[in-house]
Design a protein around this motif. Structure first.
Motif, mmCIF file in Angstrom:
data_model
loop_
_atom_site.group_PDB
_atom_site.id
_atom_site.type_symbol
_atom_site.label_atom_id
_atom_site.label_comp_id
_atom_site.label_asym_id
_atom_site.label_seq_id
_atom_site.Cartn_x
_atom_site.Cartn_y
_atom_site.Cartn_z
ATOM 1 N N GLU A 40 20.583 76.359 2.421
ATOM 2 C CA GLU A 40 19.373 76.404 1.590
ATOM 3 C C GLU A 40 19.248 75.069 0.856
ATOM 4 O OE1 GLU A 40 17.189 78.953 1.381
ATOM 5 O OE2 GLU A 40 18.343 79.882 2.991
ATOM 6 N N PRO A 41 18.040 74.701 0.439
ATOM 7 C CA PRO A 41 17.892 73.452 -0.314
ATOM 8 C C PRO A 41 18.636 73.512 -1.654
ATOM 9 C CG PRO A 41 15.791 74.597 -0.098
ATOM 10 C CD PRO A 41 16.780 75.361 0.678
ATOM 11 N N VAL A 42 19.063 72.361 -2.112
ATOM 12 C CA VAL A 42 19.817 72.274 -3.361
ATOM 13 C C VAL A 42 18.874 72.538 -4.527
ATOM 14 C CG1 VAL A 42 21.145 70.745 -4.833
ATOM 15 C CG2 VAL A 42 21.411 70.621 -2.369
ATOM 16 N N ALA A 43 19.290 73.420 -5.432
ATOM 17 C CA ALA A 43 18.508 73.715 -6.632
ATOM 18 C C ALA A 43 19.288 73.208 -7.839
ATOM 19 C CB ALA A 43 18.263 75.208 -6.760
ATOM 20 N N SER A 44 18.674 72.345 -8.616
ATOM 21 C CA SER A 44 19.354 71.794 -9.777
ATOM 22 C C SER A 44 19.294 72.772 -10.950
ATOM 23 C CB SER A 44 18.730 70.461 -10.185
ATOM 24 O OG SER A 44 17.398 70.686 -10.567
ATOM 25 N N ILE A 45 20.207 72.605 -11.877
ATOM 26 C CA ILE A 45 20.229 73.418 -13.086
ATOM 27 C C ILE A 45 19.350 72.729 -14.120
ATOM 28 C CG2 ILE A 45 21.702 74.324 -14.915
ATOM 29 C CD1 ILE A 45 24.000 74.277 -12.904
ATOM 30 N N SER A 46 18.417 73.462 -14.666
ATOM 31 C CA SER A 46 17.488 72.882 -15.627
ATOM 32 C C SER A 46 18.203 72.543 -16.929
ATOM 33 C CB SER A 46 16.360 73.861 -15.911
ATOM 34 O OG SER A 46 15.528 73.372 -16.926
#
Length: 68
Positions: A40-46
């Motif tokens: 899955e695409p990388v999701a950054s932590i807000s």
């Protein structure tokens, strides 16, 4: 120069925000899987999560000190 309570709190919140956001961005590096893995695409932590935690901690401490 004497630091009052609100300036001290603001300083602590800014330092905590910088340290937590820098740590969360460090987790985005390459993990070394082969190219044929379908990830899955990388999701950054807000960074707003860290700010919310800091504000929640401040409100919790203020509430417990108010009860004393």
């Amino acid at each position: 120069m004497k630091i009052n309570k609100s300036q001290y709190l603001a300083l602590v919140l800014v330092i905590a925000f910088i340290l937590i956001s820098a740590t969360s961005y460090a987790q985005l590096g390459d993990v070394g899987f082969p190219d044929d893995v379908d990830d899955e695409p990388v999701a950054s932590i807000s960074g707003l999560i860290a700010l919310g935690l800091a504000v929640g901690g401040y409100l919790g401490i203020r509430q417990t000190r108010k009860q004393d």
